[in-house]
Design a protein around this motif. Structure first.
Motif, PDB file in Angstrom:
ATOM      1  N   THR A 165       0.800  -1.232   0.000  1.00  0.00           N
ATOM      2  CA  THR A 165       0.000   0.000   0.000  1.00  0.00           C
ATOM      3  C   THR A 165       0.831   1.279   0.000  1.00  0.00           C
ATOM      4  O   THR A 165       0.318   2.351  -0.326  1.00  0.00           O
ATOM      5  N   ILE A 166       2.110   1.176   0.382  1.00  0.00           N
ATOM      6  CA  ILE A 166       2.981   2.356   0.434  1.00  0.00           C
ATOM      7  C   ILE A 166       4.240   2.048  -0.375  1.00  0.00           C
ATOM      8  O   ILE A 166       5.201   1.470   0.150  1.00  0.00           O
ATOM      9  N   PRO A 167       4.272   2.404  -1.662  1.00  0.00           N
ATOM     10  CA  PRO A 167       5.401   2.061  -2.537  1.00  0.00           C
ATOM     11  C   PRO A 167       6.765   2.486  -1.992  1.00  0.00           C
ATOM     12  O   PRO A 167       7.755   1.780  -2.162  1.00  0.00           O
ATOM     13  N   LEU A 168       6.809   3.643  -1.304  1.00  0.00           N
ATOM     14  CA  LEU A 168       8.082   4.116  -0.773  1.00  0.00           C
ATOM     15  C   LEU A 168       8.657   3.160   0.258  1.00  0.00           C
ATOM     16  O   LEU A 168       9.874   2.975   0.345  1.00  0.00           O
ATOM     17  N   SER A 169       7.800   2.520   1.045  1.00  0.00           N
ATOM     18  CA  SER A 169       8.285   1.576   2.061  1.00  0.00           C
ATOM     19  C   SER A 169       8.984   0.388   1.417  1.00  0.00           C
ATOM     20  O   SER A 169       9.960  -0.137   1.955  1.00  0.00           O
ATOM     21  N   LYS A 170       8.492  -0.024   0.258  1.00  0.00           N
ATOM     22  CA  LYS A 170       9.115  -1.140  -0.465  1.00  0.00           C
ATOM     23  C   LYS A 170      10.429  -0.704  -1.082  1.00  0.00           C
ATOM     24  O   LYS A 170      11.422  -1.438  -1.058  1.00  0.00           O
ATOM     25  N   ALA A 171      10.451   0.511  -1.647  1.00  0.00           N
ATOM     26  CA  ALA A 171      11.686   1.023  -2.240  1.00  0.00           C
ATOM     27  C   ALA A 171      12.774   1.182  -1.187  1.00  0.00           C
ATOM     28  O   ALA A 171      13.948   0.894  -1.438  1.00  0.00           O
ATOM     29  N   MET A 172      12.389   1.634   0.009  1.00  0.00           N
ATOM     30  CA  MET A 172      13.333   1.794   1.108  1.00  0.00           C
ATOM     31  C   MET A 172      13.674   0.471   1.769  1.00  0.00           C
ATOM     32  O   MET A 172      14.600   0.391   2.560  1.00  0.00           O
ATOM     33  N   ASN A 173      12.913  -0.569   1.435  1.00  0.00           N
ATOM     34  CA  ASN A 173      13.044  -1.889   2.058  1.00  0.00           C
ATOM     35  C   ASN A 173      12.896  -1.792   3.580  1.00  0.00           C
ATOM     36  O   ASN A 173      13.684  -2.354   4.339  1.00  0.00           O
ATOM     37  N   ILE A 174      11.857  -1.094   4.007  1.00  0.00           N
ATOM     38  CA  ILE A 174      11.585  -0.998   5.447  1.00  0.00           C
ATOM     39  C   ILE A 174      11.115  -2.359   5.950  1.00  0.00           C
ATOM     40  O   ILE A 174      10.180  -2.944   5.413  1.00  0.00           O
ATOM     41  N   SER A 175      11.785  -2.854   6.963  1.00  0.00           N
ATOM     42  CA  SER A 175      11.506  -4.184   7.490  1.00  0.00           C
ATOM     43  C   SER A 175      11.430  -4.132   9.017  1.00  0.00           C
ATOM     44  O   SER A 175      11.922  -3.200   9.650  1.00  0.00           O
ATOM     45  N   ILE A 176      10.833  -5.160   9.576  1.00  0.00           N
ATOM     46  CA  ILE A 176      10.725  -5.271  11.028  1.00  0.00           C
ATOM     47  C   ILE A 176      11.764  -6.260  11.531  1.00  0.00           C
ATOM     48  O   ILE A 176      11.790  -7.419  11.118  1.00  0.00           O
ATOM     49  N   GLY A 177      12.627  -5.786  12.413  1.00  0.00           N
ATOM     50  CA  GLY A 177      13.627  -6.659  13.003  1.00  0.00           C
ATOM     51  C   GLY A 177      13.095  -7.394  14.215  1.00  0.00           C
ATOM     52  O   GLY A 177      13.464  -8.540  14.464  1.00  0.00           O
ATOM     53  N   TYR A 178      12.183  -6.712  14.943  1.00  0.00           N
ATOM     54  CA  TYR A 178      11.705  -7.322  16.188  1.00  0.00           C
ATOM     55  C   TYR A 178      10.384  -6.700  16.611  1.00  0.00           C
ATOM     56  O   TYR A 178      10.182  -5.492  16.536  1.00  0.00           O
ATOM     57  N   TYR A 179       9.473  -7.565  17.049  1.00  0.00           N
ATOM     58  CA  TYR A 179       8.217  -7.116  17.656  1.00  0.00           C
ATOM     59  C   TYR A 179       7.744  -8.187  18.626  1.00  0.00           C
ATOM     60  O   TYR A 179       7.635  -9.367  18.283  1.00  0.00           O
ATOM     61  N   ASP A 180       7.482  -7.780  19.862  1.00  0.00           N
ATOM     62  CA  ASP A 180       7.025  -8.736  20.881  1.00  0.00           C
ATOM     63  C   ASP A 180       5.783  -8.249  21.633  1.00  0.00           C
ATOM     64  O   ASP A 180       5.391  -8.842  22.634  1.00  0.00           O
TER      65      ASP A 180
END
Length: 301
Positions: A165-180
């Protein structure tokens, strides 16, 4: 109980660097300052201090790529050898690497430390460099799995939403390292997000922080079995230091004000979320976002 943490004060950092020099440089006649390099500002530093405030074990972690990190400068005081300090230090550095998304960790070990690292799951890849023409080092690597407390399915679901839904997030390769459920740590591609000064682009820092806050709200809705559209109503950021290497953004329950309770009553909820963007241990930017959740179909929580 052994406590491993980042040095906080100027005095603690002096202790930290002194022990590094004392164990790793002084025996070979190297002067003070030789224990430092140009990556200190973007590294993750960990130490164990005794009751008098003296550093008795130190180590450093820095990222070489978005998903790859290196451990350097591991040192334990002679008086603390064999007490489990080294293992505690190594575990702490590995956990921080995992939280920030590292899948591979590497280091160069002296021959006397090979057995220690092999016992901790590192593989000997062969001879590396010869320090000062005398100290043989061996390249060692270890594949890292995600922490057992990481909620992988929820994290993947959020990343899919971002990237679809947010093309910029894919281009930046925003990823989650950790969530608890208590803490959310995100990161992005360091090469794509650099500016002409070879530091992280301010717009990328802002985007990473904004989506980290947005992601916290999204995950909270999922955990509460609620539905709603999330909108950033106001965002403010302070840039405190340049980011030269791989960064990460963090938020946690203590940095959140608000809940989803009002969604049930009036179809709207407000939340204020603080996000810190890090360069190593240094907070390089502070973001405060005010988010609004709108549920057009009330009582669906």
């Amino acid at each position: 109980m052994i406590t491993c943490r980042a040095p906080k004060t100027k005095k603690e950092f002096e202790q930290y660097y002194y022990l590094r020099w004392l164990i790793l440089r002084s025996p070979w006649g190297k002067e003070r300052g030789s224990e430092l390099d140009n990556l200190e500002d973007q590294a993750i530093h960990r130490a164990i201090f005794d009751r008098k405030g003296n550093a008795i074990a130190v180590g450093r972690l820095h990222f070489t790529k978005e998903n790859q990190a290196q451990i350097r400068y591991m040192a334990v005081a002679d008086t603390a050898q064999g007490s489990g300090m080294g293992k505690c230090l190594l575990d702490s550095l590995e956990a921080e690497a995992q939280k920030r998304g590292a899948t591979l960790i590497e280091l160069n070990a002296r021959e006397v430390a090979l057995a220690f690292y092999q016992k901790s799951g590192y593989q000997n890849m062969g001879k590396a460099h010869l320090l000062y023409g005398d100290i043989q080092h061996y390249a060692m690597t270890k594949k890292l799995s995600v922490l057992s407390t990481h909620r992988s399915k929820q994290a993947k679901n959020l990343m899919d939403v971002w990237h679809k839904t947010i093309p910029l997030s894919k281009a930046m390769n925003i990823s989650i390292g950790y969530y608890d459920g208590l803490e959310l740590v995100t990161h992005c591609d360091p090469m794509f997000n650099k500016n002409l000064h070879n530091t992280m682009f301010a717009g990328s820092i802002y985007t990473l922080a904004t989506l980290t806050g947005w992601g916290w709200v999204y995950l909270l809705l999922q955990n509460s079995h609620c539905h709603g559209d999330i909108v950033l109503a106001e965002g403010n950021i302070k840039y405190l230091a340049p980011i030269n290497g791989v960064s990460c953004a963090k938020t946690e329950q203590l940095l959140v004000d608000g809940s989803t309770e009002h969604l049930v009553e009036n179809g709207k909820a407000k939340m204020t979320i603080s996000v810190n963007v890090y360069s190593g241990d240094t907070v390089a930017a502070k973001f405060i976002g005010k988010y609004v959740v709108i549920n057009k179909e009330k009582n669906q929580c």
